[in-house]
Design an enzyme around this catalytic site. Structure first.
Site, PDB file in Angstrom:
ATOM      1  N   CYS B  99       0.890  -1.165   0.000  1.00  0.00           N
ATOM      2  CA  CYS B  99       0.000   0.000   0.000  1.00  0.00           C
ATOM      3  C   CYS B  99       0.927   1.214   0.000  1.00  0.00           C
ATOM      4  O   CYS B  99       1.524   1.530   1.029  1.00  0.00           O
ATOM      5  CB  CYS B  99      -0.915   0.005   1.223  1.00  0.00           C
ATOM      6  N   CYS B 102      -0.681   4.324   2.271  1.00  0.00           N
ATOM      7  CA  CYS B 102      -0.770   4.254   3.740  1.00  0.00           C
ATOM      8  C   CYS B 102      -0.344   2.865   4.179  1.00  0.00           C
ATOM      9  O   CYS B 102       0.829   2.528   4.110  1.00  0.00           O
ATOM     10  CB  CYS B 102      -2.152   4.666   4.244  1.00  0.00           C
ATOM     11  N   SER B 103      -1.290   2.021   4.579  1.00  0.00           N
ATOM     12  CA  SER B 103      -0.901   0.697   5.078  1.00  0.00           C
ATOM     13  C   SER B 103      -2.061  -0.277   4.996  1.00  0.00           C
ATOM     14  O   SER B 103      -2.222  -1.117   5.882  1.00  0.00           O
ATOM     15  CB  SER B 103      -0.417   0.813   6.517  1.00  0.00           C
ATOM     16  N   CYS B 104      -2.897  -0.182   3.945  1.00  0.00           N
ATOM     17  CA  CYS B 104      -4.054  -1.079   3.795  1.00  0.00           C
ATOM     18  C   CYS B 104      -3.577  -2.529   3.797  1.00  0.00           C
ATOM     19  O   CYS B 104      -2.707  -2.903   3.005  1.00  0.00           O
ATOM     20  CB  CYS B 104      -4.781  -0.786   2.491  1.00  0.00           C
TER      21      CYS B 104
END
Lengths: 103, 197, 91
Positions: B99, B102-104
């Protein structure tokens, strides 16, 4: 192709040269109690419709670049959560100031 | 953003917890229950799904068609969570999930995202230099294998269905599940029948 | 709805240069040409949800890109990204 790459937002990191030489820390990092509680609060606020994950992200992205780089992952989250709750009027500035100073 | 949000993080958390409890939005008990619930999600869940898919062709088809339904079929609650997509590694193609924004992460089936998944190095490099990133995880793929990098930008969460390793013929699902590490289901590593060091 | 195999171009638009925004289209894809792989469903526009505004529903697609058209030194063979219809135009 695009002349505007300098307009890139700092969180938008895909392929960005300044990180291409950065080694990846593949080790395991255990979350702290702080991390877990911030994560849980975001989950509850989302489930109750108080604040969406999109609002969380926008708040994180609004943190200036130097601060974004300095803060830990969940430190960014708690800032965003506080900012969103203030913006939505869920809590007031006076309430938050008093609560933060008392503790 | 409001300058008040720049208060030390621990104080900010304590202050918010106090206010959220006072307003009846989130009590101490609700927060503790949510922490406990989130802690229960772990890579072992994704591993059970993968191992089941390796041993049951019908489940494999379901997993690739609708990951959330496949998770539910294994007793993992997916209600109110993002849809889960599953991408299959084959002889020809290896999938790697990142991702960049962000950090999905497929948290419902793998738990909290690992530290490296959230790091600038991984977010910047995986999309552009996947083989270099894989090498840092000790993963070497043959040159002929195509690498597909999946940038998880929106409403889905993506998990990788790894290839079943050679030498596991006749193994049951429990034994297969024990082989799997979280990185196998994101594509930074591949499972092996040899005991991992 | 866009069928699998449809060539598309990502809008060469930079809302970040104009003011506060929240977008889920990575910068490296702006102006790039790709191919629709699958329709993923319809979801509310995160660009509005992020500001707690009424958010219309948009089609979401999986779109594949050739990495070396983005970075000559790219090491992978395909980049697959979820993109909302409002970022895609006919190629």
């Amino acid at each position: 192709m695009s002349q505007n790459e300098s307009a890139r937002a700092h969180h938008d990191m895909g392929g960005v040269p300044k990180f291409l030489c950065e080694p990846i820390d593949t080790g395991t990092h255990t979350l702290t109690q702080f991390d877990r509680e911030v994560d849980a609060i975001r989950g509850i606020l989302g489930a109750k419709g108080v604040m969406s994950v999109d609002e969380l992200r926008r708040g994180i992205e609004a943190i200036p670049e130097a601060e974004y780089a300095r803060l830990t992952y969940y430190q960014r989250w708690i800032r965003s959560i506080a900012g969103n709750l203030l913006a939505r009027g869920v809590i007031s500035e006076a309430e938050l100031r008093a609560a933060v100073e008392q503790i | 953003m409001n300058a008040l949000t720049e208060a030390p993080s621990e104080r900010l958390l304590a202050g918010l917890k106090h206010l959220l409890a006072a307003k009846g939005i989130a009590t101490e008990e609700e927060i503790a229950a949510r922490v406990a619930q989130t802690d229960r999600a772990s890579p072992a869940q994704g591993a059970r799904m993968v191992a089941h898919a390796w041993t049951d062709p019908e489940y494999r088809a379901l997993l690739l068609r609708d990951g959330a339904q496949a998770a539910e079929a294994m007793g993992i609650a997916m209600g109110g969570l993002p849809p889960l997509g599953v991408l299959e590694n084959t002889e020809e193609t290896h999938n790697l999930v990142v991702c960049t924004l962000c950090s999905c992460y497929p948290r419902a089936v793998l738990g909290y995202p690992p530290f490296w998944f959230k790091s600038p190095g991984y977010r910047a490099r995986a999309i552009r230099d996947p083989r270099g990133v894989l090498a840092e995880f000790g993963t070497m793929l043959p040159d002929r294998k195509r690498i597909r990098v999946v940038d998880s930008t929106a409403d889905y969460r993506w998990m990788v269905l790894p290839q079943r390793p050679a030498g596991t013929e006749g193994w049951n699902a429990d034994r297969l599940a024990a082989l799997l590490r979280e990185g196998d289901m994101i594509g930074v590593t591949v499972p092996s029948a040899a005991p991992s060091s | 709805m866009l069928a699998p195999g449809t060539p598309v171009r990502v809008r060469d638009d930079w809302p970040e240069a104009r003011g506060p925004c929240h977008i889920r289209t990575p910068h490296y894809l702006r102006g790039r040409q790709g191919t629709v792989v699958r329709h993923l469903g319809a979801f509310r526009n995160p660009e509005d949800l992020a500001f707690a505004r009424p958010a219309p529903t948009l089609a979401l697609y999986h779109v594949a890109f050739e990495p070396r058209t983005i970075w000559p030194d790219a090491g992978g063979d395909e980049i697959l990204v979820e993109l909302y219809e409002n970022w895609l135009e006919a190629a």
